[in-house]
Design a protein around this motif. Structure first.
Motif, PDB file in Angstrom:
ATOM      1  N   THR A  16       0.354   8.586  -1.314  1.00 56.98           N
ATOM      2  CA  THR A  16       1.247   9.180  -1.510  1.00 56.98           C
ATOM      3  C   THR A  16       2.771   8.604  -2.003  1.00 56.98           C
ATOM      4  O   THR A  16       2.877   6.660  -1.562  1.00 56.98           O
ATOM      5  CB  THR A  16       1.582  10.117  -1.182  1.00 56.98           C
ATOM      6  N   GLU A  17       3.484   9.011  -3.140  1.00 56.52           N
ATOM      7  CA  GLU A  17       5.005   7.517  -2.457  1.00 56.52           C
ATOM      8  C   GLU A  17       5.474   6.977  -1.147  1.00 56.52           C
ATOM      9  O   GLU A  17       5.609   6.387  -0.336  1.00 56.52           O
ATOM     10  CB  GLU A  17       5.745   8.136  -3.245  1.00 56.52           C
ATOM     11  N   ALA A  18       5.510   8.279  -0.622  1.00 57.00           N
ATOM     12  CA  ALA A  18       6.080   7.647   1.453  1.00 57.00           C
ATOM     13  C   ALA A  18       4.760   7.204   1.884  1.00 57.00           C
ATOM     14  O   ALA A  18       5.624   6.199   2.362  1.00 57.00           O
ATOM     15  CB  ALA A  18       5.489   9.748   1.882  1.00 57.00           C
ATOM     16  N   GLU A  19       3.493   6.906   1.797  1.00 55.67           N
ATOM     17  CA  GLU A  19       2.589   5.985   2.230  1.00 55.67           C
ATOM     18  C   GLU A  19       2.946   4.708   1.774  1.00 55.67           C
ATOM     19  O   GLU A  19       3.226   3.545   2.420  1.00 55.67           O
ATOM     20  CB  GLU A  19       1.380   6.499   1.713  1.00 55.67           C
ATOM     21  N   ILE A  20       3.046   5.088   0.306  1.00 58.56           N
ATOM     22  CA  ILE A  20       3.652   3.506  -0.133  1.00 58.56           C
ATOM     23  C   ILE A  20       4.629   3.150  -0.248  1.00 58.56           C
ATOM     24  O   ILE A  20       4.486   1.584   0.103  1.00 58.56           O
ATOM     25  CB  ILE A  20       3.817   3.150  -1.506  1.00 58.56           C
ATOM     26  N   ASP A  21       5.965   3.856   0.126  1.00 61.87           N
ATOM     27  CA  ASP A  21       7.169   3.226   0.872  1.00 61.87           C
ATOM     28  C   ASP A  21       6.757   2.691   2.431  1.00 61.87           C
ATOM     29  O   ASP A  21       7.555   1.606   2.543  1.00 61.87           O
ATOM     30  CB  ASP A  21       8.395   3.878   0.788  1.00 61.87           C
ATOM     31  N   GLU A  22       6.329   3.429   2.728  1.00 63.16           N
ATOM     32  CA  GLU A  22       6.489   2.877   4.196  1.00 63.16           C
ATOM     33  C   GLU A  22       5.130   1.473   4.587  1.00 63.16           C
ATOM     34  O   GLU A  22       5.946   0.366   5.547  1.00 63.16           O
ATOM     35  CB  GLU A  22       4.754   3.890   5.294  1.00 63.16           C
ATOM     36  N   PRO A  32       7.544  -6.308   4.456  1.00 67.85           N
ATOM     37  CA  PRO A  32       8.388  -6.781   3.487  1.00 67.85           C
ATOM     38  C   PRO A  32       7.683  -8.584   2.709  1.00 67.85           C
ATOM     39  O   PRO A  32       7.146  -9.211   2.757  1.00 67.85           O
ATOM     40  CB  PRO A  32      10.080  -7.082   4.148  1.00 67.85           C
ATOM     41  N   ALA A  46       5.429  -0.410   2.435  1.00 65.66           N
ATOM     42  CA  ALA A  46       6.253  -1.807   1.717  1.00 65.66           C
ATOM     43  C   ALA A  46       7.513  -2.080   3.079  1.00 65.66           C
ATOM     44  O   ALA A  46       7.737  -2.994   3.272  1.00 65.66           O
ATOM     45  CB  ALA A  46       6.715  -1.151   0.679  1.00 65.66           C
ATOM     46  N   ALA A  47       7.481  -1.242   3.704  1.00 69.37           N
ATOM     47  CA  ALA A  47       8.437  -1.651   4.761  1.00 69.37           C
ATOM     48  C   ALA A  47       8.084  -2.052   5.916  1.00 69.37           C
ATOM     49  O   ALA A  47       8.585  -2.942   6.545  1.00 69.37           O
ATOM     50  CB  ALA A  47       8.990   0.036   5.048  1.00 69.37           C
TER      51      ALA A  47
END
Length: 127
Positions: free
Chosen positions: A101-107, A113, A109-110
Motif C-alpha cells: 500500500t502507499e502507507a507501506e511505501i512511505d514508511e 532515505p 522510504a522514510a
C-alpha cells in the motif's frame, strides 16, 4: 568498375556525335543519364536489401549464441527461488500476493532515505 581509357571514351563521343548528330545529342545524353540514375537506384536498393538480410542473419546467430550461453550459465548457477526452498523457510518467508500500500511505501522510504552527494564547486572543496 569499368576500365575505360580516355581515348576509348573520346572515340565513343565522336561516334555518338556522328551517328546521333549535334542537334539530338543533348536529348540522348539526358535519356541515357536518366536510365543510368534509375539503374544505380535499383542497384543501391538491391544492395541495401542484401545488407539488411546479412545483418538479420548475424543478429540471429548472435541471439542463438547468447541463448546457448545463458542456458549454460542458468544450468550451472540455478536461481535460488527456482531451486526450491526448505519447508521451514517457506512458511516464514511466504510471498505477499497483493502489492504494497502507499502507507507501506512511505514508511519504507522514510526508513531508507536516498543518499545525497554534494557536488563540489569548480573553485575548490566544499566549505
Amino acid at each position: 568498375m569499368f576500365d575505360v581509357a580516355p581515348t576509348e571514351l573520346l572515340l565513343v563521343v565522336v561516334v555518338a556525335l556522328v551517328v546521333i548528330g549535334p542537334k539530338d545529342l543533348p536529348k540522348a545524353m539526358r535519356f541515357v543519364g536518366k536510365w543510368m540514375g534509375k539503374a544505380r537506384g535499383m542497384a543501391r536498393h538491391f544492395r541495401a536489401g542484401l545488407d539488411t538480410m546479412m545483418r538479420e542473419a548475424e543478429l540471429e546467430e548472435l541471439e542463438k549464441q547468447w541463448r546457448e550461453q545463458n542456458d549454460a550459465i542458468m544450468r550451472e548457477f540455478p536461481r535460488i527461488d527456482d531451486a526450491g526452498a526448505s519447508p521451514s523457510s517457506a512458511s516464514t518467508a511466504a510471498p505477499k500476493s497483493e502489492p504494497p500500500t502507499e502507507a507501506e511505501i512511505d514508511e519504507a522510504a522514510a526508513a531508507n532515505p536516498p543518499e545525497t552527494h554534494a557536488i563540489p564547486p569548480k573553485d575548490g572543496p566544499l566549505p
